[in-house]
Scaffold this motif. Structure first.
Motif, short mmCIF file in Angstrom:
data_model
loop_
_atom_site.label_atom_id
_atom_site.label_comp_id
_atom_site.label_asym_id
_atom_site.label_seq_id
_atom_site.Cartn_x
_atom_site.Cartn_y
_atom_site.Cartn_z
N LEU A 255 1.06 -1.26 0.06
CA LEU A 255 -0.05 0.01 0.02
C LEU A 255 0.94 1.17 -0.02
N THR A 256 0.16 2.40 -0.15
CA THR A 256 1.06 3.75 -0.15
C THR A 256 0.11 4.57 0.31
N ALA A 257 1.00 5.49 1.22
CA ALA A 257 0.23 6.66 2.06
C ALA A 257 0.51 8.05 1.14
N ILE A 258 0.83 7.83 0.12
CA ILE A 258 1.16 9.04 -0.76
C ILE A 258 0.04 9.96 -0.89
N PRO A 259 -1.37 9.59 -1.50
CA PRO A 259 -2.41 10.15 -1.68
C PRO A 259 -2.77 10.82 -0.21
N LEU A 260 -2.72 10.19 0.84
CA LEU A 260 -3.17 10.74 2.15
C LEU A 260 -2.07 11.96 2.28
N TYR B 200 -2.98 16.03 2.21
CA TYR B 200 -3.01 17.27 3.26
C TYR B 200 -2.15 18.36 2.82
N LEU B 201 -1.17 18.03 2.13
CA LEU B 201 -0.37 19.16 1.59
C LEU B 201 -1.51 20.00 0.84
N ARG B 202 -2.07 19.48 -0.33
CA ARG B 202 -3.08 20.40 -1.08
C ARG B 202 -4.12 21.11 -0.30
N GLN B 203 -4.43 20.64 0.76
CA GLN B 203 -5.54 21.52 1.59
C GLN B 203 -4.73 22.46 2.57
N HIS B 204 -3.71 22.11 2.92
CA HIS B 204 -3.19 22.94 4.14
C HIS B 204 -2.06 24.01 3.88
N MET B 205 -1.69 24.04 2.63
CA MET B 205 -0.36 24.81 2.18
C MET B 205 -0.85 25.59 1.10
N ASP B 206 0.09 26.61 1.08
CA ASP B 206 -0.08 27.34 -0.14
C ASP B 206 1.06 26.96 -0.93
N LEU C 30 0.59 17.81 -6.78
CA LEU C 30 0.48 19.20 -6.26
C LEU C 30 0.72 20.12 -7.49
N ASN C 31 0.94 19.45 -8.50
CA ASN C 31 1.30 20.54 -9.90
C ASN C 31 2.22 21.55 -9.45
#
Length: 339
Positions: free
Chosen positions: A161-166, A170-176, A200-201
């Motif tokens: 399994l991978t935790a990368i999507p999780l 988090y980074l997408r929602q909480h970081m500029d 994250l583009n």
């Protein structure tokens, strides 16, 4: 302050709890309890103690004959004790006539010894795979192995399994992310870093490091490929152990003109001394990790964010029990963020 976020989707279940038994070793009891709660099941009862000389003894305190058993146990510090404990538990279930025994190993210890780099070295990741099979495990599930090739070491079923999507969500929602770059401190992790960059583009920066005479700790950055001046780096890796690589890369990024606002992202927070002290440097403003390894009292000055993998593991267990696809868990994500 440590933030716990169950970022994965919990199994959307409308019927009764699935008929499986969840057990825990002593390494990750909180994570095991969270997994059991996601599935609406109590943790199975077992007695675990050690003799005066350190030998491990396990007794399962309820009938498991013909049952589908899942043992949640990371092989984190102390690695050898927790590994042996897991093997003894597997043997106990096998001798108690369990129908199937699956070892859920969120952090797979010895994964960094997956190949020979010099003569007369062991390949201990393969040895551990053999031990799990010999003990009687039918299947192993792990999260973000240090090397995906370790899957091939198993002669039994193995789900990676991978935790990368999780972590990425988090980074997408909480970081500029307007002036951020993804940084990989190791050329061997470029493919994983590229997944983060696509998700994250944002641009990808590759650092070329070289280890000195002391293979475990001495790290030197030889080159930085990519633009980091006036950027906020997000350093991504699978494991934070002593923190030496992270600190060395942070210093190199700052010397290259990066902003003193650096985020570190890693699935497994091993955090052996002196990692906590090193990561408290003010230029590292955030450390994002998962609960595959308990952090205990390691708060890193309040900058650590813990994303739970409990619901990811719970849905994996449900799919295994019902004979459904595991890869489907990540299919939508891979289609959205192809490498």
């Amino acid at each position: 302050m440590t933030e716990s976020a169950a970022a994965a989707r919990r199994p959307n279940r409308s019927g009764p709890p699935i008929d499986v038994d969840i057990y825990s070793g002593s390494a990750t009891p909180e994570l095991a309890q969270a997994v059991a709660s996601c599935l609406g099941r109590p943790l199975g009862r077992r007695e675990l103690h050690r003799f005066a000389d350190g030998e491990c003894h396990v007794q399962i305190q309820e009938s498991v004959r013909g049952r589908d058993i899942y043992i949640v146990q990371s092989t984190c510090y102390p690695v050898n004790e927790h590994l042996m404990e897991l093997l003894v538990m597997i043997d106990a279930f096998r001798r108690a006539s369990a129908a199937r025994v699956t070892a859920i190993i969120p952090y797979y210890g010895y994964a960094r010894q997956e190949k020979k780099t010099t003569g007369r070295e062991p390949i201990t990741a393969k040895l551990v795979a053999n031990l799990l099979s010999t003990a009687g495990a039918d299947r192993v599930v792990s999260v973000d192995l240090h090397s995906p090739a370790i899957q091939g070491f198993f002669d039994i079923g193995m789900d990676h399994l991978t935790a990368i999507p999780l972590l990425g969500e988090y980074l997408r929602q909480h970081m500029d992310l307007s002036d951020a770059v993804v940084v990989t401190p190791d050329t061997g992790r470029v493919k994983v870093a590229d997944v983060y960059a696509n998700m994250l583009n944002i641009p990808l920066v590759v650092m070329h490091k070289r280890r000195g005479g002391n293979h475990a700790q001495d790290v030197e950055v030889r080159a930085i490929v990519g633009e980091v001046a006036n950027k906020r780096p997000i350093i991504v890796d699978d494991i934070i152990s002593t923190g030496g690589t992270i600190v060395t890369c942070t210093q190199a990024l700052l010397e290259a003109g990066a902003k003193p606002d650096i985020t570190v992202v890693a699935t497994h927070a091993v955090l052996t001394p002196p990692a906590e002290e090193r990561l408290c440097m003010p230029e590292i403003t955030r450390v994002v990790t998962t609960d595959t390894i308990p952090l205990g009292n390691k708060t890193l000055g309040g900058k650590v964010v813990v994303i739970s993998v409990a619901s990811l593991l719970a849905e994996t267990i449900e799919r295994l029990h019902e004979g459904r696809s595991i890869s489907a868990l990540f299919r939508d994500w891979r289609e959205s963020y192809p490498v």
